[in-house]
Enzyme design. Structure first.
Site, mmCIF file in Angstrom:
data_model
loop_
_atom_site.group_PDB
_atom_site.id
_atom_site.type_symbol
_atom_site.label_atom_id
_atom_site.label_comp_id
_atom_site.label_asym_id
_atom_site.label_seq_id
_atom_site.Cartn_x
_atom_site.Cartn_y
_atom_site.Cartn_z
ATOM 1 N N HIS A 294 -11.043 -2.342 11.283
ATOM 2 C CA HIS A 294 -9.777 -3.225 10.953
ATOM 3 C C HIS A 294 -9.734 -4.120 11.857
ATOM 4 O O HIS A 294 -8.696 -4.311 12.578
ATOM 5 C CB HIS A 294 -8.519 -2.206 10.729
ATOM 6 C CG HIS A 294 -7.474 -2.724 9.998
ATOM 7 N ND1 HIS A 294 -6.130 -2.395 9.945
ATOM 8 C CD2 HIS A 294 -7.376 -3.996 9.030
ATOM 9 C CE1 HIS A 294 -5.363 -3.073 9.262
ATOM 10 N NE2 HIS A 294 -6.248 -4.084 8.604
ATOM 11 N N ARG B 138 0.763 -1.093 -0.092
ATOM 12 C CA ARG B 138 0.035 -0.039 -0.065
ATOM 13 C C ARG B 138 0.889 1.225 0.167
ATOM 14 O O ARG B 138 2.027 1.175 0.504
ATOM 15 C CB ARG B 138 -0.965 -0.033 1.355
ATOM 16 C CG ARG B 138 -2.239 -0.905 1.085
ATOM 17 C CD ARG B 138 -3.035 -0.833 2.334
ATOM 18 N NE ARG B 138 -2.434 -1.189 3.703
ATOM 19 C CZ ARG B 138 -1.834 -0.303 4.256
ATOM 20 N NH1 ARG B 138 -2.133 0.810 4.297
ATOM 21 N NH2 ARG B 138 -1.248 -0.957 5.423
ATOM 22 N N CYS C 261 0.183 -7.542 11.770
ATOM 23 C CA CYS C 261 0.627 -7.599 13.178
ATOM 24 C C CYS C 261 -0.054 -8.715 13.784
ATOM 25 O O CYS C 261 -0.212 -8.702 14.818
ATOM 26 C CB CYS C 261 0.369 -6.264 13.881
ATOM 27 S SG CYS C 261 1.485 -4.953 13.553
ATOM 28 N N ARG D 258 1.675 -12.027 -0.823
ATOM 29 C CA ARG D 258 0.490 -12.297 -0.287
ATOM 30 C C ARG D 258 -0.334 -13.607 -1.004
ATOM 31 O O ARG D 258 0.136 -13.782 -1.989
ATOM 32 C CB ARG D 258 -0.577 -11.166 -0.673
ATOM 33 C CG ARG D 258 -0.031 -9.829 0.180
ATOM 34 C CD ARG D 258 -0.840 -9.710 1.328
ATOM 35 N NE ARG D 258 -0.316 -8.448 2.217
ATOM 36 C CZ ARG D 258 -0.553 -8.162 3.534
ATOM 37 N NH1 ARG D 258 -1.843 -8.953 3.858
ATOM 38 N NH2 ARG D 258 -0.131 -7.370 4.291
ATOM 39 N N ASP E 38 -9.792 -9.702 8.772
ATOM 40 C CA ASP E 38 -9.290 -8.318 8.388
ATOM 41 C C ASP E 38 -10.056 -7.210 8.890
ATOM 42 O O ASP E 38 -9.643 -6.312 9.078
ATOM 43 C CB ASP E 38 -8.865 -8.364 7.006
ATOM 44 C CG ASP E 38 -8.000 -7.147 6.469
ATOM 45 O OD1 ASP E 38 -6.905 -6.604 7.466
ATOM 46 O OD2 ASP E 38 -8.010 -6.382 5.622
ATOM 47 N N TYR F 285 -1.027 -3.564 -7.170
ATOM 48 C CA TYR F 285 -1.029 -4.146 -5.679
ATOM 49 C C TYR F 285 -2.366 -4.304 -4.921
ATOM 50 O O TYR F 285 -3.070 -3.220 -4.907
ATOM 51 C CB TYR F 285 0.186 -3.769 -5.005
ATOM 52 C CG TYR F 285 -0.063 -4.107 -3.466
ATOM 53 C CD1 TYR F 285 0.344 -5.436 -3.234
ATOM 54 C CD2 TYR F 285 -0.460 -3.257 -2.620
ATOM 55 C CE1 TYR F 285 0.474 -5.986 -2.290
ATOM 56 C CE2 TYR F 285 -0.712 -3.949 -1.230
ATOM 57 C CZ TYR F 285 -0.269 -5.349 -1.050
ATOM 58 O OH TYR F 285 -0.442 -5.692 0.336
ATOM 59 N N LYS G 241 -9.797 -2.346 1.570
ATOM 60 C CA LYS G 241 -9.523 -1.177 2.360
ATOM 61 C C LYS G 241 -10.018 0.198 2.143
ATOM 62 O O LYS G 241 -10.498 1.037 2.845
ATOM 63 C CB LYS G 241 -8.114 -0.839 2.379
ATOM 64 C CG LYS G 241 -6.960 -1.997 2.850
ATOM 65 C CD LYS G 241 -7.589 -2.546 4.363
ATOM 66 C CE LYS G 241 -6.535 -3.117 5.304
ATOM 67 N NZ LYS G 241 -6.170 -4.607 5.297
ATOM 68 N N SER H 193 -1.638 -3.262 10.171
ATOM 69 C CA SER H 193 -1.166 -4.267 9.268
ATOM 70 C C SER H 193 0.110 -5.230 9.468
ATOM 71 O O SER H 193 1.179 -4.619 10.141
ATOM 72 C CB SER H 193 -0.916 -3.598 7.907
ATOM 73 O OG SER H 193 -1.986 -2.739 7.573
HETATM 74 P P1 GTP Z 1 -2.357 -7.841 7.325
HETATM 75 O O1 GTP Z 1 -2.900 -8.750 6.371
HETATM 76 O O2 GTP Z 1 -1.417 -7.012 6.527
HETATM 77 O O3 GTP Z 1 -3.467 -7.061 7.933
HETATM 78 O O4 GTP Z 1 -1.616 -8.670 8.418
HETATM 79 P P2 GTP Z 1 -2.273 -9.522 9.649
HETATM 80 O O5 GTP Z 1 -2.568 -8.502 10.710
HETATM 81 O O6 GTP Z 1 -3.199 -10.265 9.421
HETATM 82 O O7 GTP Z 1 -0.947 -10.082 10.291
HETATM 83 P P3 GTP Z 1 -0.438 -11.844 9.915
HETATM 84 O O8 GTP Z 1 -1.283 -12.592 10.890
HETATM 85 O O9 GTP Z 1 -0.365 -12.049 8.495
HETATM 86 O O10 GTP Z 1 1.054 -11.798 10.562
HETATM 87 C C1 GTP Z 1 2.033 -10.864 9.896
HETATM 88 C C2 GTP Z 1 3.295 -11.562 10.658
HETATM 89 O O11 GTP Z 1 3.439 -11.347 11.846
HETATM 90 C C3 GTP Z 1 3.614 -12.689 9.986
HETATM 91 O O12 GTP Z 1 5.045 -12.745 9.755
HETATM 92 C C4 GTP Z 1 3.340 -13.636 11.201
HETATM 93 O O13 GTP Z 1 4.129 -14.840 10.978
HETATM 94 C C5 GTP Z 1 3.796 -12.721 12.498
HETATM 95 N N1 GTP Z 1 2.957 -13.190 13.586
HETATM 96 C C6 GTP Z 1 1.695 -13.466 13.468
HETATM 97 N N2 GTP Z 1 1.168 -13.673 15.047
HETATM 98 C C7 GTP Z 1 2.404 -13.667 15.633
HETATM 99 C C8 GTP Z 1 2.744 -14.227 17.044
HETATM 100 O O14 GTP Z 1 1.762 -14.192 17.719
HETATM 101 N N3 GTP Z 1 3.832 -13.860 17.349
HETATM 102 C C9 GTP Z 1 5.022 -13.457 16.546
HETATM 103 N N4 GTP Z 1 6.103 -13.490 16.952
HETATM 104 N N5 GTP Z 1 4.851 -13.237 15.374
HETATM 105 C C10 GTP Z 1 3.185 -13.375 14.703
HETATM 106 C C1 SPV Z 2 -3.071 -4.511 5.147
HETATM 107 O O1 SPV Z 2 -2.246 -3.824 4.665
HETATM 108 O O2 SPV Z 2 -3.587 -4.398 6.314
HETATM 109 C C2 SPV Z 2 -3.542 -5.494 4.565
HETATM 110 C C3 SPV Z 2 -3.065 -5.705 3.163
HETATM 111 O O3 SPV Z 2 -4.567 -6.101 4.764
HETATM 112 S S1 SPV Z 2 -3.778 -4.788 1.988
HETATM 113 O O4 SPV Z 2 -5.119 -5.122 1.444
HETATM 114 O O5 SPV Z 2 -2.826 -4.471 1.045
HETATM 115 O O6 SPV Z 2 -4.029 -3.621 2.805
HETATM 116 MN MN MN Z 3 -4.003 -10.380 7.252
#
Ligand code: GTP
Ligand code: SPV
Ligand code: MN
Length: 601
Positions: free
Chosen positions: A245, A86, A269, A385, A294, A216, A225, A267
């Site tokens: 979110h 983004r 996290c 992704r 999400d 993207y 979003k 994002s």
């Molecule tokens: P978006 O799709 O961008 O909104 O991200 P998200 O909030 O869905 O995060 P996602 O669950 O994909 O995790 C993002 C990164 O954080 C990945 O590399 C995971 O491996 C890492 N991660 C997720 N949960 C944990 C956790 O409990 N501990 C740690 N250390 N890393 C984590």
């Molecule tokens: C985020 O960045 O919070 C995502 C990926 O879930 S995107 O759809 O690119 O915003």
């Molecule tokens: Mn996600």
């Protein structure tokens, strides 16, 4: 002036979608006249249409075929190397006045912006096909369901939206014929995928989004979003609901008692991972199910908040996904998945950093270059992704299609903080919880272009996604709270606190069940906690840490408050509120003063 629009009646898609709403037809005609595509294709998201678009995409190198034995019906897409995340600096909220967009959004004047975008879109689809995608966000019988139409010149967008949304007939049916029906107008064109001509513009007063110059996901899957959060939050305030979110998950005890929680993490996290959590062996009989990973749309019903997931699929972070960290995600992406910017192995499989097993001895990296384990570059982009349908998820909640939504017992906030913020604590009440959300911060990630690892305030994980003035958004949360007789309890978590050695103190992933269990205990009035200046904190014995290999000192550190760190934190809260220039509600200023007083500041 000569009408240069190609013939678009009747619909030319191979699907059966038959749009009859005149407002929609007029708008499609207007955009076709402007962009002058070779032809217009009405999308219906059918299997037949997908087959056709996949075949075309393979011919044009929009998709790369994977080994269909290893990953059936799955494809790899490489976005332009300058276009992998983004772009917050090119994202605009074009409300009539700058004040309405508020201090946290880029604003530009609607008339000037429309004029600029019309210029960029003039003739932009010459020689290309213009796809018209009718889609619905939310279950068909939900009072919150919204209709969007996205016009795009990208097949990748069409194929992705057929996974991410409920597309075609179902959307047109819900939209109906009435000319004054509410629906979102989305226009996307790749143009020449040049960062200098990349703009993601929202016109909330017109329920319109125009995105140019990017391919993207977060910039071009306008359902996500752009509509579900930026336009969604604007509509939500007007219509007295919440667009957040947030992931939504169900958690069921061995006795069959079920709660739903929603969690706002910025994002990259941990939303997708938390939403798909599998409890460790110690929690035998506990079950976690996914409603959404999400976005949560919530409305008030019987004095409670009820949430629906407006989406139909997951656009998830690939790196770090493994059978160890997230088995449900691995099963979800084993078939019928579009991968973006991962590595391609010599036997036609996909690979990324953190996948189970040893790295391949040779692969093609996300840019299309040779890669070996000796390479200094990453094989998969850190923001690579997967796009996969929610029905691929073995842990999908049975009530995901329930129009009234699921009742929310707790809202969990969280960010990526190496220090200061404990593993978990509970806000004192709704308004204090709103303060916790308003002052959230997180280290930046690869999900947006720019520096990674810098702590920034990200209220409710909505900093890049709130479609109006953030001060009014805080007030909206406070106003919603006043209408709830049974409000969700509000918690804050931090999976990412690090020890002196720079390593994460908490194992995370499935083990987050231990924190979730305490949260559920608190919702049921049973979990123990100590009152601290920042909220209710569990002591180590309030968390079920049985059969977990973790050091006592690490647990103390995870749950501890460091006075000096909190002094800095509270100063940062004040600095953030001051930087917003007077829009922060009095109630939240009061909360800040109370917090400071708790630390004798
Ligand atoms: P978006 O799709 O961008 O909104 O991200 P998200 O909030 O869905 O995060 P996602 O669950 O994909 O995790 C993002 C990164 O954080 C990945 O590399 C995971 O491996 C890492 N991660 C997720 N949960 C944990 C956790 O409990 N501990 C740690 N250390 N890393 C984590
Ligand atoms: C985020 O960045 O919070 C995502 C990926 O879930 S995107 O759809 O690119 O915003
Ligand atoms: Mn996600």
């Amino acid at each position: 002036m000569k009408n240069l629009a190609p013939a678009i009646f009747p619909p030319m898609g191979i699907g059966d979608a038959k749009p009859t709403n005149k407002a929609v037809l007029d708008w499609v005609h207007e955009i076709a006249t402007l962009t002058q595509p070779e032809n217009v294709f009405w999308c219906d998201g059918s299997e037949r249409e997908n087959d056709f678009l996949i075949a075309e995409s393979l011919k044009q190198d929009v998709l790369i075929e994977l080994n269909q034995k290893k990953v059936p019906r799955s494809y790899l897409h490489r976005s332009h190397p300058n276009d992998v995340a983004r772009v917050e600096q090119f994202t605009f909220v074009c409300t009539p006045t700058k004040q309405e967009a508020g201090p946290t959004n880029n604003w530009s004047d609607p008339a000037e912006t429309y004029a600029k975008l019309r210029g960029l879109l003039t003739g932009a689809m010459r020689g290309r096909t213009m796809f018209v995608i009718p889609y619905m966000m939310g279950p068909a019988d939900s009072p919150l369901a919204k209709i969007g139409l996205e016009i795009t010149d990208s097949k990748y967008v069409v194929l992705s939206l057929s996974i991410m949304t409920r597309m075609g007939e179902i959307a047109l049916k819900r939209l109906g014929n009435h000319p004054s029906e509410e629906w979102n107008r989305g226009v996307h064109s790749l143009l020449d995928v040049n960062p200098e001509r990349r703009f993601i513009c929202h016109f909330p007063q017109d329920n319109t989004i125009i995105s140019v110059g990017s391919g993207y996901g977060g910039n071009v899957l306008l359902s996500k979003k752009c509509l579900a959060l930026r336009i969604g939050s604007y509509l939500a305030r007007k219509q007295n609901w919440m667009a957040e979110h947030m992931l939504i998950l169900g958690v069921e005890s061995p006795e069959g008692r079920k709660h739903y929680v929603a969690a706002a993490f910025p994002s990259a996290c941990g939303k997708t991972n938390f939403a798909m959590l599998i409890p460790p062996a110690h929690f035998k009989g506990w079950k976690v199910t996914t409603v959404g990973d999400d976005i949560g749309w919530m409305r008030i019903r019987d004095g409670r908040l009820y949430a629906v997931n407006p989406e139909n699929g997951y656009f998830g972070v690939v790196p770090g996904t493994s059978y160890k960290s997230n088995p449900n995600a691995m099963r979800s992406i084993a078939h019928h998945t579009i991968y973006t910017n991962v590595a391609l192995t010599d036997d036609g499989d996909v690979w990324w950093e953190g996948k189970d097993g040893p790295p391949p001895v040779h692969a093609i990296d996300w840019r299309g270059n040779d890669w070996t384990p000796q390479s200094t570059e990453k094989a998969a982009h850190p923001n690579s992704r997967f796009t996969t349908g929610m029905r691929n998820n073995p842990a999908l909640d049975p009530d995901v299609e329930k129009g009234e939504g699921v009742p929310i017992s707790a809202i969990i906030l969280g960010g990526r903080r190496s220090d200061t913020v404990p593993l978990v604590y509970q806000g004192f009440d709704w308004n204090h919880g709103v303060y916790l959300g308003a002052t959230m911060a997180s280290e930046t990630t690869a999900a947006a272009t720019g520096a990674v690892g810098r702590v920034r305030r990200d209220p409710m994980a909505m900093l890049p996604f709130c479609g109006y003035n953030i001060g009014e958004y805080f007030q909206h949360w406070l106003d919603i709270g006043k209408q709830l007789t049974n409000p969700p309890l509000i918690f804050n978590v931090n999976w990412f606190r690090k020890g002196a050695d720079g390593k994460f103190l908490w194992p995370g992933f499935g083990e987050n069940m231990r924190v979730l269990k305490w949260i559920i205990d608190r919702c049921e009035g049973s979990g123990g906690a100590l009152k601290s200046p920042i909220g209710w904190l569990p002591s180590p014995h309030d968390l079920d840490l049985a059969e977990l290999d973790i050091d006592h000192n690490a647990v103390d550190e995870l749950l501890g408050l460091d006075h000096e760190e909190w002094q800095k934190e509270i100063a940062a809260h004040k600095e953030f509120f001051d930087s917003l220039g007077g829009v922060v509600p009095e109630e939240l200023q009061k909360q800040r003063e109370q917090l400071a007083a708790g630390f004798d500041l």
